[in-house]
Scaffold this active site. Structure first.
Site, PDB file in Angstrom:
ATOM      1  N   HIS A 149       3.025   3.578   6.529  1.00 56.86           N
ATOM      2  CA  HIS A 149       2.372   2.933   7.668  1.00 56.86           C
ATOM      3  C   HIS A 149       3.408   2.171   8.472  1.00 56.86           C
ATOM      4  O   HIS A 149       4.305   1.551   7.921  1.00 56.86           O
ATOM      5  CB  HIS A 149       1.235   1.998   7.232  1.00 56.86           C
TER       6      HIS A 149
ATOM      7  N   VAL B 241       0.872  -1.178   0.000  1.00 58.58           N
ATOM      8  CA  VAL B 241       0.000   0.000   0.000  1.00 58.58           C
ATOM      9  C   VAL B 241       0.912   1.231   0.000  1.00 58.58           C
ATOM     10  O   VAL B 241       1.685   1.427   0.954  1.00 58.58           O
ATOM     11  CB  VAL B 241      -0.928   0.011   1.232  1.00 58.58           C
TER      12      VAL B 241
HETATM   13  P1  DGP Z   1       2.689  -3.432   3.449  1.00 60.83           P
HETATM   14  O1  DGP Z   1       3.028  -4.728   2.818  1.00 60.83           O
HETATM   15  O2  DGP Z   1       3.727  -2.988   4.460  1.00 60.83           O
HETATM   16  O3  DGP Z   1       2.344  -2.366   2.432  1.00 60.83           O
HETATM   17  O4  DGP Z   1       1.378  -3.708   4.316  1.00 60.83           O
HETATM   18  C1  DGP Z   1       0.118  -3.277   3.984  1.00 60.83           C
HETATM   19  C2  DGP Z   1      -0.807  -3.899   4.967  1.00 60.83           C
HETATM   20  O5  DGP Z   1      -2.076  -3.309   4.806  1.00 60.83           O
HETATM   21  C3  DGP Z   1      -0.988  -5.404   4.814  1.00 60.83           C
HETATM   22  O6  DGP Z   1      -0.482  -6.042   5.976  1.00 60.83           O
HETATM   23  C4  DGP Z   1      -2.483  -5.609   4.711  1.00 60.83           C
HETATM   24  C5  DGP Z   1      -3.049  -4.272   5.093  1.00 60.83           C
HETATM   25  N1  DGP Z   1      -4.236  -3.910   4.347  1.00 60.83           N
HETATM   26  C6  DGP Z   1      -4.387  -3.891   3.005  1.00 60.83           C
HETATM   27  N2  DGP Z   1      -5.640  -3.506   2.685  1.00 60.83           N
HETATM   28  C7  DGP Z   1      -6.269  -3.258   3.848  1.00 60.83           C
HETATM   29  C8  DGP Z   1      -7.587  -2.841   4.183  1.00 60.83           C
HETATM   30  O7  DGP Z   1      -8.453  -2.594   3.341  1.00 60.83           O
HETATM   31  N3  DGP Z   1      -7.877  -2.709   5.501  1.00 60.83           N
HETATM   32  C9  DGP Z   1      -6.961  -2.966   6.483  1.00 60.83           C
HETATM   33  N4  DGP Z   1      -7.349  -2.824   7.739  1.00 60.83           N
HETATM   34  N5  DGP Z   1      -5.713  -3.375   6.212  1.00 60.83           N
HETATM   35  C10 DGP Z   1      -5.376  -3.516   4.905  1.00 60.83           C
END
Ligand code: DGP
Length: 151
Positions: free
Chosen positions: A97, A93
Site C-alpha cells: 500500500h 498490514v
Molecule cells: P503500514 O504501517 O504502512 O502497514 O500502514 C497500514 C495502515 O493501514 C495504517 O496506517 C492503518 C491502516 N489500517 C489498518 N487497518 C485498517 C482498516 O481496517 N481500515 C482502514 N481503512 N485502514 C486500516
C-alpha cells in the site's frame, strides 16, 4: 488473507476514493492528516518487489492522481508518498500500500510528529462508529469527485 483483501472483497467497510480493475484507494483508518489515503493493488502481495512493472507503474500513477485530487478537493498544498515495504520497515498490514498523506498550510509540527509516531508504533486500528464513518465518507467523496473531474 489480509485486512485489505477483506476491504477489497467488501467484507469490511472503507471510504473509497478510487476503484479500478487493478487497485483501490480508500482512507486510512488512522489518518496522519485529513484525507490520508492508501492505494492498494487488488493483488495480495506484501512487497513492492513482488509486483510486475505495469502494476507497479499503475499504483504509483493512481497515487499521484489521489495526491492531485486531495489538493483539488480538500485544499492540501502537497503530499507525502510513503511505503513501508516490509515488517522491519514498520509495515503492519502485509499487503502493498502507498500512503498518500496530504500536507496543509501550517501543519508542520502536527503532521511531522504524527508521521514519526505512525512509523515508530504498531498502531491498533481505530474503532468503527457511524459518525466517524460518515465523516470519512464525506472526505472520500470530495477526493473521488476531484479524481473524476481531473480524469
Ligand atoms: P503500514 O504501517 O504502512 O502497514 O500502514 C497500514 C495502515 O493501514 C495504517 O496506517 C492503518 C491502516 N489500517 C489498518 N487497518 C485498517 C482498516 O481496517 N481500515 C482502514 N481503512 N485502514 C486500516
Amino acid at each position: 488473507m489480509t485486512i485489505f483483501d477483506r476491504i477489497i472483497a467488501g467484507d469490511l467497510p472503507a471510504s473509497f476514493v478510487h476503484q479500478d480493475d487493478h487497485c483501490v484507494g480508500f482512507l486510512d483508518i488512522n489518518p496522519v492528516s485529513r484525507g490520508h489515503a492508501l492505494v492498494v493493488p487488488r493483488l495480495s502481495q506484501q512487497h513492492l518487489a513482488e509486483l510486475n512493472e505495469p502494476l507497479l507503474a499503475h499504483i504509483w500513477r493512481i497515487a499521484r492522481d489521489v495526491g492531485a485530487a486531495q489538493q483539488a478537493g480538500l485544499g492540501s498544498l502537497a503530499q507525502h508518498f510513503l511505503v513501508n515495504d516490509g515488517r522491519a520497515a514498520s509495515q503492519s498490514v502485509p499487503h502493498v500500500h502507498i500512503h498518500v498523506i496530504p500536507r496543509y498550510r501550517g501543519d508542520t509540527v502536527r503532521t511531522m510528529s504524527r508521521i514519526v509516531w505512525h512509523l515508530s508504533t504498531l498502531m491498533l486500528p481505530r474503532r468503527e462508529s457511524a459518525a466517524r464513518r460518515q465523516a470519512m465518507d464525506r472526505t472520500a467523496a470530495l477526493i473521488s469527485e476531484a479524481m473524476r473531474n481531473h480524469a
